[in-house]
Structure formats: structure tokens, C-alpha cells
Design a protein around this motif. Sequence first.
Motif, mmCIF file in Angstrom:
data_model
loop_
_atom_site.group_PDB
_atom_site.id
_atom_site.type_symbol
_atom_site.label_atom_id
_atom_site.label_comp_id
_atom_site.label_asym_id
_atom_site.label_seq_id
_atom_site.Cartn_x
_atom_site.Cartn_y
_atom_site.Cartn_z
ATOM 1 N N THR A 38 3.454 9.621 1.125
ATOM 2 C CA THR A 38 2.517 9.558 0.005
ATOM 3 C C THR A 38 3.205 8.888 -1.172
ATOM 4 O O THR A 38 4.436 8.845 -1.248
ATOM 5 C CB THR A 38 2.041 10.971 -0.407
ATOM 6 N N THR A 110 -1.632 8.955 -3.471
ATOM 7 C CA THR A 110 -2.337 8.127 -2.496
ATOM 8 C C THR A 110 -1.595 8.119 -1.165
ATOM 9 O O THR A 110 -0.370 8.245 -1.141
ATOM 10 C CB THR A 110 -2.516 6.681 -3.021
ATOM 11 N N THR A 112 -2.180 5.481 0.805
ATOM 12 C CA THR A 112 -2.127 4.043 1.052
ATOM 13 C C THR A 112 -0.959 3.459 0.279
ATOM 14 O O THR A 112 -0.868 3.634 -0.940
ATOM 15 C CB THR A 112 -3.438 3.364 0.593
ATOM 16 N N ASP A 113 -0.078 2.771 0.968
ATOM 17 C CA ASP A 113 1.105 2.177 0.338
ATOM 18 C C ASP A 113 0.671 1.158 -0.717
ATOM 19 O O ASP A 113 0.014 0.164 -0.392
ATOM 20 C CB ASP A 113 1.963 1.507 1.408
#
Length: 122
Positions: A38, A110, A112-113
Motif C-alpha cells: 500500500t 491506495t 495502486t502504485d
Amino acid sequence: MASPNVTFLAIFVALALSVLHTDAVAVAAETLRHRSKTWCVAKPSVDEAALRGNLEFACSESDCGAIQGTGGCARPAGLLSRASVAMNAYYQARGRNSWNCFFNGTGLITITDPSLGTCKYA
């Protein structure tokens, strides 16, 4: 009425199962926390004053080399990006706990990288 030995055995088995279940859940949660990557970023709606405060605080408490000098994120497009990199550095350094991305309600975790181009988030 059950004999004392049967009662003791029943209590012992119940306690053993309870301990085993608790340990298994704790191990599974810890494994998931470390396997599930995360990142912490600034909420897009945050005002500039809060972003500057987050940037200053995060860099005073963690390594902000990525946004300084020739770091891979030294030239992100704006204050929001720079603050997000700094906030993530703080979040990662502190063990990726939700409270380490709070930043007075301006942080967002998040899955998502957020890395982009040469700017790689830890």
C-alpha cells in the motif's frame, strides 16, 4: 454429572483451540499486511497550505531524498505530487499503519502504485 477429568479435558481443549485460532488469525493478518503493498498519497482536494505542512512534517521525520536534488521524484508536476512522495516516505518508514497516513485527514491509502516515470514510490 461429568467426572472432574472429563471437565478438565473439555476446558483444556477449548482453551487450546481458542489460542490456536487467535494465533492463526494474527499470523494471517500480519502476513497479509506485509504482502499487500500500500502507499500513502495526498488527497487531490487538499489545499496548498496543508500540502506544504505535510511536506515539511514528513521530510522532517523521514528520508525525502527522492524529491530533493537529483532524486527520481525531484521534478514531479507540482506540490501535490511532491507532498504525496514525502507522505508516502513517512508512511513506509513508520510501518504502513493507517494512522501514519492520516496527516490531519489529508492522506489517502491506495493499493495502486502511484509511481510514474522515474518517480518510483517505495
